[in-house]
Design an enzyme around this catalytic site. Structure first.
Site, PDB file in Angstrom:
ATOM      1  N   HIS A  57      -1.399  -5.900  -4.037  1.00  0.00           N
ATOM      2  CA  HIS A  57      -1.532  -4.447  -4.166  1.00  0.00           C
ATOM      3  C   HIS A  57      -1.519  -4.010  -5.635  1.00  0.00           C
ATOM      4  CE1 HIS A  57      -0.897  -4.424   0.091  1.00  0.00           C
ATOM      5  NE2 HIS A  57       0.345  -4.850  -0.013  1.00  0.00           N
ATOM      6  N   HIS A 219      -2.659  -3.406   4.089  1.00  0.00           N
ATOM      7  CA  HIS A 219      -2.795  -4.825   4.446  1.00  0.00           C
ATOM      8  C   HIS A 219      -3.995  -5.044   5.369  1.00  0.00           C
ATOM      9  CE1 HIS A 219       1.553  -4.029   3.802  1.00  0.00           C
ATOM     10  NE2 HIS A 219       1.461  -5.126   3.086  1.00  0.00           N
TER      11      HIS A 219
END
Length: 333
Positions: A57, A219
């Site tokens: 991320h 995700h």
């Protein structure tokens, strides 16, 4: 799968090594267990802020370690929660005597492991508090969570509470401020393509060339709907509508607008989308007082974007404007 990697199992360790070499004036990296720590930690008498989560991320969370934001970040494997020993090691590295605030995205593994890490630190006599962020309005429960997910609003929370801690706000004050930010923060994202986790070797889901996923998680978790592709005006309106309704935001509100890329979206498209969002907000009488455009909370190479709104008051605006000096966010220095 085409990626600039060596062994898929070594991606995070090798990336952390490169990050330490790139930013020695800002951070140091402890390799085992993996922790990114601000270079001058521990800062005596200052509340320490610790966050973390699965890698993939970036720049969240390690890119936000430094003056005015986080004191430490715990990078798990790609899309995998950090372990309790990482969290307790981070607390040990940055505890300056004024307590530690943990900022945790609402994913089941993150919540459980940060809870265990906090218990380990508390057993050593450290005053540790935890605030969970759940800004995603897409779905109430998902594959990874009980309740809403924590997504791009996390970096706004880290910046604002980090500024307060840098000012000298005590642990009670930092915790109260963090809960107030969470209560006034909403996000929603969409994906145009999936991403590929290195150790998996194939995309995490499949989208047709003429489809997008509304409400996708960072995700790659499913969202609200899979829909036919639309022009940018309609895409931005689909994101902004549920965000405005959820708090709800109303005419006269002052807000911070984050237009965030998911990792594979060109900046030209993010600026285009941002302009549409600002116009839609102005049409509703909502005043954008602060804004940020770029890829700050990503999902590897996913093409897509998210919009985040934070309702501002004078204190939150001042704290946002305070100096920050990290690898990924820097102003006022």
């Amino acid at each position: 799968m085409k990626k600039i990697i060596n062994d898929p199992s070594a991606v995070v360790a090798e990336a952390l090594r490169g990050m330490a070499l790139a930013h020695p004036e800002l951070i140091r990296v402890r390799p085992d267990p993996a922790v990114v720590v601000r270079a001058d930690a521990p800062v005596a008498g200052k509340v320490a802020l610790v966050s973390g989560g699965g890698s993939g991320h970036e720049p969240l969370h390690g890119g936000f370690v430094g003056r005015g934001m986080l004191d430490a970040a715990c990078p798990g494997a790609v899309f995998t929660s950090p372990t309790p020993d990482q969290i307790s090691a981070a607390v040990e590295q940055v505890h300056g005597g004024a307590g530690v605030l943990l900022i945790v995205k609402n994913y089941t593994g993150d919540v459980l492991n940060f809870e265990t890490g906090a218990e380990l630190a508390a057993a050593e006599g450290v005053d540790v508090r935890t605030v969970v962020i759940d800004d995603d309005v897409a779905v109430k429960d998902s594959l990874y969570t009980a309740g809403r997910r924590g997504v791009a609003g996390t970096m706004l929370l880290e910046k604002i509470v980090g500024a307060a801690a840098e000012r000298g706000t005590d642990l009670d004050g930092c915790e109260e401020l963090a809960r107030r930010v969470v209560a006034n923060l909403r996000s929603l994202g969409l994906a145009l393509t999936a991403c590929t986790v290195p150790h998996a070797g194939e995309p995490s889901f499949t989208l047709a060339e003429d489809e997008f996923e509304l409400g996708v998680g960072i995700h790659g978790e499913p969202g609200r709907q899979r829909l036919p592709m639309e022009p940018a005006d309609q895409l931005v309106a689909r994101l902004l509508g549920p965000v405005l309704e959820d708090l709800p935001f109303a005419e006269g509100d002052r807000v911070l607008l984050l237009t965030n890329g998911m990792g594979g979206t060109p900046l030209v498209e993010l600026y285009l989308a941002h302009g549409i969002a600002e116009k839609l907000l102005a049409d509703k009488g909502i005043v954008v007082e602060r804004r940020l455009v770029g890829s700050y909370v990503t999902s590897l190479e996913m093409q897509g974007m998210s919009l985040t709104l934070l309702k501002l008051d004078e204190e939150l605006t001042e704290l946002w404007d305070e100096p920050v000096n990290t690898a990924a966010l820097r102003w006022g220095i």
